[in-house]
Design a protein around this motif. Structure first.
Motif, short mmCIF file in Angstrom:
data_model
loop_
_atom_site.label_atom_id
_atom_site.label_comp_id
_atom_site.label_asym_id
_atom_site.label_seq_id
_atom_site.Cartn_x
_atom_site.Cartn_y
_atom_site.Cartn_z
N ARG A 14 -87.59 32.24 -24.03
CA ARG A 14 -86.20 32.61 -24.29
C ARG A 14 -85.24 31.94 -23.31
NH1 ARG A 14 -83.38 36.00 -21.53
NH2 ARG A 14 -85.26 36.80 -20.50
N ALA A 15 -85.58 31.99 -22.02
CA ALA A 15 -84.68 31.48 -20.99
C ALA A 15 -85.48 30.91 -19.83
CB ALA A 15 -83.74 32.59 -20.49
N GLY A 16 -85.29 29.63 -19.53
CA GLY A 16 -86.01 28.97 -18.45
C GLY A 16 -85.10 28.49 -17.35
N PHE A 17 -85.66 28.35 -16.16
CA PHE A 17 -84.93 27.80 -15.01
C PHE A 17 -85.83 26.80 -14.31
CE2 PHE A 17 -83.35 28.57 -10.45
CZ PHE A 17 -82.39 27.57 -10.56
N GLU A 18 -85.31 25.59 -14.10
CA GLU A 18 -86.06 24.53 -13.44
C GLU A 18 -85.23 23.96 -12.28
OE1 GLU A 18 -87.77 19.99 -14.10
OE2 GLU A 18 -86.25 20.83 -15.45
N PRO A 19 -85.34 24.55 -11.08
CA PRO A 19 -84.67 23.94 -9.93
C PRO A 19 -85.44 22.71 -9.45
CG PRO A 19 -85.86 25.90 -9.25
CD PRO A 19 -86.01 25.80 -10.75
N GLY A 20 -84.74 21.79 -8.80
CA GLY A 20 -85.37 20.55 -8.36
C GLY A 20 -85.73 19.67 -9.54
N CYS A 21 -84.85 19.60 -10.53
CA CYS A 21 -85.17 18.89 -11.78
C CYS A 21 -85.13 17.38 -11.65
CB CYS A 21 -84.22 19.34 -12.88
SG CYS A 21 -82.50 18.80 -12.67
N SER A 22 -84.60 16.85 -10.56
CA SER A 22 -84.46 15.41 -10.37
C SER A 22 -83.70 14.80 -11.55
CB SER A 22 -85.83 14.76 -10.15
OG SER A 22 -85.68 13.39 -9.81
N VAL A 23 -84.23 13.74 -12.15
CA VAL A 23 -83.49 13.02 -13.19
C VAL A 23 -83.73 13.58 -14.59
CG1 VAL A 23 -83.34 10.91 -11.83
CG2 VAL A 23 -85.29 11.24 -13.36
N GLY A 24 -84.44 14.70 -14.69
CA GLY A 24 -84.53 15.41 -15.95
C GLY A 24 -85.61 14.98 -16.91
N VAL A 25 -86.64 14.27 -16.45
CA VAL A 25 -87.70 13.85 -17.35
C VAL A 25 -88.50 15.05 -17.84
CG1 VAL A 25 -89.75 12.40 -17.61
CG2 VAL A 25 -87.81 11.58 -16.26
N LEU A 26 -88.93 15.89 -16.92
CA LEU A 26 -89.63 17.12 -17.32
C LEU A 26 -88.68 18.07 -18.03
CD1 LEU A 26 -92.12 18.94 -17.37
CD2 LEU A 26 -91.51 19.70 -15.06
N THR A 27 -87.44 18.10 -17.60
CA THR A 27 -86.43 18.97 -18.22
C THR A 27 -86.38 18.77 -19.73
OG1 THR A 27 -85.10 18.75 -16.21
CG2 THR A 27 -84.02 19.68 -18.15
N ARG A 28 -86.32 17.52 -20.13
CA ARG A 28 -86.21 17.23 -21.56
C ARG A 28 -87.43 17.75 -22.32
NH1 ARG A 28 -82.81 14.27 -24.70
NH2 ARG A 28 -83.70 13.91 -26.76
N GLN A 29 -88.60 17.66 -21.72
CA GLN A 29 -89.81 18.14 -22.38
C GLN A 29 -89.87 19.66 -22.40
OE1 GLN A 29 -93.39 15.80 -21.26
NE2 GLN A 29 -91.98 14.50 -20.12
N LEU A 30 -89.44 20.30 -21.32
CA LEU A 30 -89.40 21.76 -21.29
C LEU A 30 -88.42 22.31 -22.32
CD1 LEU A 30 -89.32 22.38 -17.43
CD2 LEU A 30 -91.19 23.00 -18.98
N ALA A 85 -82.04 4.84 -8.91
CA ALA A 85 -81.62 5.86 -9.88
C ALA A 85 -82.74 6.83 -10.20
CB ALA A 85 -81.12 5.19 -11.16
N ASP A 86 -83.98 6.39 -10.01
CA ASP A 86 -85.16 7.24 -10.28
C ASP A 86 -86.16 6.96 -9.16
OD1 ASP A 86 -87.28 8.69 -11.26
OD2 ASP A 86 -87.45 7.61 -13.16
N PRO A 87 -85.98 7.58 -7.99
CA PRO A 87 -86.75 7.21 -6.80
C PRO A 87 -88.26 7.29 -6.95
CG PRO A 87 -84.92 8.64 -6.21
CD PRO A 87 -85.00 8.64 -7.70
N TRP A 88 -88.75 8.21 -7.75
CA TRP A 88 -90.20 8.38 -7.91
C TRP A 88 -90.70 7.79 -9.23
CZ3 TRP A 88 -87.00 12.31 -6.05
CH2 TRP A 88 -87.18 12.64 -4.70
N ASP A 89 -89.84 7.07 -9.94
CA ASP A 89 -90.20 6.48 -11.24
C ASP A 89 -90.80 7.53 -12.15
OD1 ASP A 89 -90.46 4.58 -13.24
OD2 ASP A 89 -92.29 3.69 -12.43
N LEU A 90 -90.11 8.66 -12.25
CA LEU A 90 -90.61 9.76 -13.07
C LEU A 90 -90.68 9.40 -14.55
CD1 LEU A 90 -88.64 12.72 -11.44
CD2 LEU A 90 -90.89 11.83 -10.83
N ALA A 91 -89.81 8.51 -14.98
CA ALA A 91 -89.77 8.12 -16.39
C ALA A 91 -90.79 7.05 -16.75
CB ALA A 91 -88.36 7.63 -16.75
N GLY A 92 -91.37 6.40 -15.74
CA GLY A 92 -92.23 5.25 -16.03
C GLY A 92 -93.69 5.40 -15.69
N ARG A 93 -94.02 6.18 -14.67
CA ARG A 93 -95.39 6.23 -14.20
C ARG A 93 -96.29 7.06 -15.11
NH1 ARG A 93 -93.85 6.84 -8.08
NH2 ARG A 93 -94.28 4.74 -7.33
N TRP A 94 -97.48 6.54 -15.38
CA TRP A 94 -98.47 7.30 -16.14
C TRP A 94 -98.89 8.56 -15.40
CZ3 TRP A 94 -100.40 9.06 -20.23
CH2 TRP A 94 -101.68 9.64 -20.27
N TYR A 95 -98.96 8.48 -14.08
CA TYR A 95 -99.28 9.68 -13.29
C TYR A 95 -98.34 10.83 -13.67
CZ TYR A 95 -98.93 13.00 -9.49
OH TYR A 95 -98.86 14.16 -8.77
#
Length: 207
Positions: free
Chosen positions: A44-60, A16-26
Motif C-alpha cells: 500500500r505505502a512504501g518508503f525508500e530512504p537513500g534512494c540514490s538515482v532511483g534505479v531500485l525506486t523504479r522497480q519497487l 551522475a551515477d557514482p556506483w553505476d547502479l543503472a549499468g552494473r550486473w551486480y
C-alpha cells in the motif's frame, strides 16, 4: 561518527551515477533478488530512504500503490525524480534520515534500507532502525541490504549491520541471504501481541 555528507556530495559532483547502479550486473542481480524476496505481491505505502538515482525506486514502484523515495543529496534526488517522472505513485524528496523521516504520512507497510545503514554510527543506526520499526504497521516488511566488504568510508561491514538489525526488538527475521558480496534481510514487524506475522505460505493456506 557517521560518514559525512560531503563524501556523497563529492561523488555526485564527479559522476551522475557514482556506483553505476543503472549499468552494473551486480546491481541488477541484487535488485532482482531483493524484489523476489518481498513476501507480499503488492504494498500500500512504501518508503525508500537513500534512494540514490532511483534505479531500485523504479522497480519497487511496480509493487507499491504509493512510494516515497528520498536522498540527502539534491543531485541524486533530481536524477531519481527524472527516472520516475512518469510514475504518479512515486514521490521523490530531499530528506536525511533519521531526523527527516516523513511525518504525517501514516504508517508504511514497506520500508527499504538498501546500501545505507553501514554509513551510520551507533546512535544514528539505532535511531534509523527505531524510526523504521515505529513507522511500520504490524506485519509490514523491512528490507535491509548491506555491502559485505570493508570500505574506508563505511562505519561497519554488512555482516556487522545485519547482526544489529536482526537483534532489533519488534522485528521478526523472515529470511536472510548471505551472498559473498552482500547481505539481504527481510524482516516483518511483529503483531501487536508480539507474535510473528504469517509467512507467505501461511497466508495462502499452504501451512
Amino acid at each position: 561518527m557517521s560518514t559525512p555528507p560531503g563524501y556523497f556530495a563529492t561523488l555526485y559532483a564527479a559522476s551522475a551515477d557514482p556506483w553505476d547502479l543503472a549499468g552494473r550486473w551486480y546491481e541488477q542481480r541484487k535488485y532482482a533478488l531483493t524484489l523476489a524476496s518481498l513476501p507480499r505481491r503488492r504494498y500500500r505505502a512504501g518508503f525508500e530512504p537513500g534512494c540514490s538515482v532511483g534505479v531500485l525506486t523504479r522497480q519497487l514502484a511496480d509493487r507499491c500503490d504509493r512510494l516515497i523515495a528520498a536522498d540527502r543529496i539534491s543531485a541524486a534526488v533530481a536524477a531519481a525524480a527524472a527516472r520516475t517522472g512518469d510514475l504518479p505513485q512515486v514521490d521523490v524528496r530531499c530528506l536525511a534520515v533519521p531526523d527527516q523521516w516523513p511525518e504525517g504520512e501514516g504508517s508504511f507497510d514497506l520500508v527499504v534500507l538498501s546500501e545505507l545503514l553501514y554509513y551510520f554510527d551507533d546512535a544514528t543506526l539505532q535511531a534509523t532502525l527505531d524510526r523504521a520499526v515505529a513507522g511500520l504497521e504490524p506485519g509490514g516488511t523491512l528490507v535491509t541490504v548491506h555491502w559485505n566488504h570493508p570500505v574506508p568510508e563505511h562505519v561497519r561491514t554488512g555482516p556487522e549491520v545485519a547482526g544489529a538489525v536482526a537483534a532489533v526488538p519488534g522485528l521478526y527475521l523472515l529470511s536472510e541471504l548471505r551472498d559473498a558480496d552482500f547481505t539481504l534481510q527481510i524482516l516483518l514487524r511483529r503483531n501487536r501481541d508480539g507474535s510473528a506475522p504469517r509467512s507467505p505460505a501461511e497466508q495462502e493456506g499452504l501451512v
